[in-house]
Design a protein around this motif. Structure first.
Motif, short mmCIF file in Angstrom:
data_model
loop_
_atom_site.label_atom_id
_atom_site.label_comp_id
_atom_site.label_asym_id
_atom_site.label_seq_id
_atom_site.Cartn_x
_atom_site.Cartn_y
_atom_site.Cartn_z
N TYR A 106 0.85 -1.19 0.00
CA TYR A 106 0.00 0.00 0.00
C TYR A 106 0.88 1.24 0.00
O TYR A 106 1.93 1.27 0.64
N PHE A 107 0.40 2.29 -0.67
CA PHE A 107 1.09 3.56 -0.73
C PHE A 107 0.10 4.69 -0.48
O PHE A 107 -1.07 4.58 -0.82
N SER B 234 5.03 8.61 10.31
CA SER B 234 6.06 9.29 9.53
C SER B 234 6.44 8.36 8.38
O SER B 234 6.87 7.23 8.61
N LEU B 235 6.27 8.85 7.16
CA LEU B 235 6.47 8.01 5.98
C LEU B 235 7.60 8.55 5.10
O LEU B 235 7.56 9.70 4.68
N PRO B 236 8.61 7.71 4.81
CA PRO B 236 9.66 8.15 3.89
C PRO B 236 9.14 8.14 2.45
O PRO B 236 8.32 7.30 2.08
N THR C 147 3.38 0.95 6.08
CA THR C 147 3.69 -0.30 6.79
C THR C 147 2.40 -0.86 7.38
O THR C 147 1.35 -0.20 7.39
N ASP C 148 2.48 -2.07 7.93
CA ASP C 148 1.32 -2.66 8.61
C ASP C 148 0.87 -1.79 9.77
O ASP C 148 -0.34 -1.61 9.99
N ARG C 149 1.81 -1.22 10.52
CA ARG C 149 1.47 -0.33 11.63
C ARG C 149 0.69 0.89 11.12
O ARG C 149 -0.33 1.27 11.69
N LEU D 115 -4.44 3.95 10.23
CA LEU D 115 -5.28 4.65 9.25
C LEU D 115 -6.63 3.97 9.02
O LEU D 115 -7.57 4.60 8.55
N ARG D 116 -6.73 2.68 9.34
CA ARG D 116 -8.01 1.97 9.22
C ARG D 116 -8.97 2.28 10.38
O ARG D 116 -10.15 1.98 10.30
#
Length: 160
Positions: free
Chosen positions: A63-64, A94-96, A118-120, A125-126
């Motif tokens: 996922y992105f 925090s997303l690179p 990531t899964d976390r 977000l869900r």
């Protein structure tokens, strides 16, 4: 008669639920199949607007988060560094950046970035709505509290 009304009600409600899941499908030349949503605005400011949408690589399962910055004023610059998201929970994300480029769309300058989730990140977000989003545009931090579509990611993830 009650059964007919109940069936009609269920059909109407199911149509409204599925109409929110209007994702697009792309079969890329490299063999990957992508399901994605067009970015929806979450932050509007005088100099820029930020829109976001979810991409899912069906082939790999990754996922992105797509972040698009529409420049209203100033010099357009690519997205760099990290995207920082705060949700209605106490956990931040925090997303690179994975991919970044400048494009012109309908005569307007747009910076597009893809950030791998990531899964976390997905678990957060869900469950929670958005409070704020910040991205690095060139060397400047841009963003703010979300002013619209706070549940956009939550709803898009339900569809995928």
């Amino acid at each position: 008669m009650k059964n007919h009304i109940l069936i009609l009600f269920i059909l109407i409600m199911s149509g409204s639920v599925f109409s929110q899941c209007n994702y697009k499908i792309t079969n890329r030349p490299d063999g990957n199949v992508m399901h994605y949503f067009n970015p929806q605005p979450v932050v509007k400011q005088e100099k820029a607007e930020i829109g976001i949408g979810i991409y899912k690589n069906i082939t790999s399962g990754d996922y992105f988060l797509n972040v698009s910055v529409l420049f209203k004023k100033g010099t357009p610059q690519e997205l760099t560094g990290f995207a920082t998201i705060q949700t209605s929970s106490s956990d931040g994300i925090s997303l690179p950046i994975e991919v970044s480029q400048l494009v012109e769309m309908n005569g307007r300058d747009l910076a597009i970035g893809l950030y791998k989730l990531t899964d976390r990140d997905l678990n957060i977000l869900r469950k929670y709505t958005l409070k704020s989003i910040f991205v690095n545009v060139g060397s400047n931090l841009t963003g703010a509290d979300t002013t619209m579509n706070k549940d956009i990611i939550l709803n898009q993830l339900k569809c995928l």
